[in-house]
Design a protein around this motif. Structure first.
Motif, PDB file in Angstrom:
ATOM      1  N   GLU A  19     -45.829  31.559 -39.755  1.00 53.14           N
ATOM      2  CA  GLU A  19     -46.976  31.106 -40.608  1.00 53.14           C
ATOM      3  C   GLU A  19     -47.642  29.802 -40.295  1.00 53.14           C
ATOM      4  N   LEU A  20     -46.937  28.934 -39.432  1.00 49.15           N
ATOM      5  CA  LEU A  20     -47.080  27.590 -39.175  1.00 49.15           C
ATOM      6  C   LEU A  20     -47.925  27.621 -37.591  1.00 49.15           C
ATOM      7  N   SER A  21     -48.668  26.393 -37.660  1.00 49.79           N
ATOM      8  CA  SER A  21     -49.555  26.062 -36.151  1.00 49.79           C
ATOM      9  C   SER A  21     -48.354  25.499 -35.166  1.00 49.79           C
ATOM     10  N   GLY A  22     -48.690  25.375 -34.071  1.00 45.42           N
ATOM     11  CA  GLY A  22     -47.842  24.703 -33.144  1.00 45.42           C
ATOM     12  C   GLY A  22     -47.332  23.348 -33.669  1.00 45.42           C
ATOM     13  N   GLY A  23     -48.414  22.651 -33.795  1.00 48.90           N
ATOM     14  CA  GLY A  23     -47.961  20.995 -34.384  1.00 48.90           C
ATOM     15  C   GLY A  23     -47.134  21.302 -35.525  1.00 48.90           C
ATOM     16  N   MET A  24     -47.103  22.139 -36.410  1.00 48.06           N
ATOM     17  CA  MET A  24     -46.502  22.127 -37.565  1.00 48.06           C
ATOM     18  C   MET A  24     -44.945  22.603 -37.304  1.00 48.06           C
ATOM     19  N   LYS A  25     -44.988  23.599 -36.391  1.00 48.39           N
ATOM     20  CA  LYS A  25     -43.414  23.957 -36.124  1.00 48.39           C
ATOM     21  C   LYS A  25     -42.702  23.004 -35.389  1.00 48.39           C
ATOM     22  N   LYS A  26     -43.296  22.082 -34.702  1.00 44.48           N
ATOM     23  CA  LYS A  26     -42.705  21.032 -34.065  1.00 44.48           C
ATOM     24  C   LYS A  26     -42.413  19.867 -35.271  1.00 44.48           C
ATOM     25  N   ARG A  27     -42.915  19.685 -36.081  1.00 38.34           N
ATOM     26  CA  ARG A  27     -42.777  18.865 -37.181  1.00 38.34           C
ATOM     27  C   ARG A  27     -41.681  19.670 -37.767  1.00 38.34           C
ATOM     28  N   ALA A  28     -41.448  20.826 -38.251  1.00 38.32           N
ATOM     29  CA  ALA A  28     -40.485  21.362 -39.034  1.00 38.32           C
ATOM     30  C   ALA A  28     -39.260  21.170 -37.957  1.00 38.32           C
TER      31      ALA A  28
END
Length: 279
Positions: free
Chosen positions: A149-158
């Motif tokens: 459910e996350l964008s690529g940038g959000m996955k990296k932050r997660a």
């Protein structure tokens, strides 16, 4: 309690490192120091073993020769229990985030907490994971979401939130801005520098992004010819006469990165004693 270390003491010390896969020799007699409190960028052409070097330092790759010391403790050949005590003092963001797809963001962040601190109350786990999620710039409602459910940038932050779960002293980042648009990459660079200053982190950062190197790296280590051929600030590296370094940093993209830095960044940096170039 860990002994106090001076700023210039290497938090990672690699000597005579060799790595080979069958007949393919990746590293041979490689030396590297990572100073406490710095952001060290690691660059090199394809196949020079940047990720293999990182995996060797964190114990996922067993070298064929050499010595690695982290926090002044040898890591090669240590017992699993002893290695766990060292490894909980570092965090790792692998390429793409490497999140567990069947776990929520909050549950991903809680994985290392459950591994190293068994028996923590779930309410405390939820509180810690929520704090780490927000710390990395994600909205608090990202916690219950799954990686899909996350964008690529959000996955990296997660993934970064999970890497910071145990409040590490040392942070490894493997191509953290790869695949991000320029705005997202710049925001991640700013986040990295902010966290490094706020938390007192030492950062080992593998990247090919010249903007990242110019924006946040205190020094850069260059891998070529199976070893670290030079290490220093970018200005110090540019003063060397190695053709790969000159082409990499002095080419059109390197000049564009310099121009971008001159337009939008503040002057300053850490004191160094000059680039060391291996003959």
């Amino acid at each position: 309690m860990a002994a106090r270390r001076s700023h210039d003491d290497p938090i990672v010390r690699v000597r005579g490192l060799s790595n080979a896969f069958g007949d393919a020799v990746i590293h041979e007699n490689l030396d590297l120091d990572v100073r406490q409190g710095e952001i060290l960028g690691v660059v090199g052409g394809s196949g020079t073993g940047k990720s293999v070097l990182m995996r060797s330092i964190i114990g996922l790759q067993v070298p064929t020769a050499g010595e690695i010391r982290v926090f002044d403790l040898p890591t090669i050949g240590r017992e699993e229990g002893d290695m766990a005590e060292i490894s909980k003092r570092w965090g790792v963001l692998f390429q793409g985030g490497a999140l567990f797809s069947t776990l929520t963001v909050a549950e991903n962040v809680q994985v290392p907490l459950k591994e190293f601190y068994r028996g923590l109350d779930q309410a405390l786990l939820d509180q810690i994971s929520s704090f780490k999620v927000v710390m990395t710039g994600l909205p608090v409602d990202a916690g219950p979401k799954y990686p899909a459910e996350l964008s690529g940038g959000m996955k990296k932050r997660a993934g970064l939130a999970r890497a910071l779960a145990l409040d590490p002293d040392l942070l490894f980042l493997d191509e953290p801005t790869a695949g991000l648009d320029p705005i997202g990459a710049a925001a991640f660079d700013e986040l990295t520098r902010s966290l490094q200053k706020t938390l007192g982190l030492t950062v080992f950062l593998i990247t090919h992004d010249l903007d990242t190197l110019y924006a946040i790296c205190d020094r850069v280590a260059v891998l070529a010819d199976k070893r670290v051929i030079a290490i220093g600030t970018i200005d110090e590296l540019l003063a060397t006469d190695h053709p790969w370094i000159a082409e990499y940093f002095g080419g059109p993209r390197g000049r564009a990165a310099i121009a971008s830095k001159d337009r939008g960044t503040q002057s300053g940096g850490t004191e160094t004693s000059g680039a060391r170039v291996e003959s």
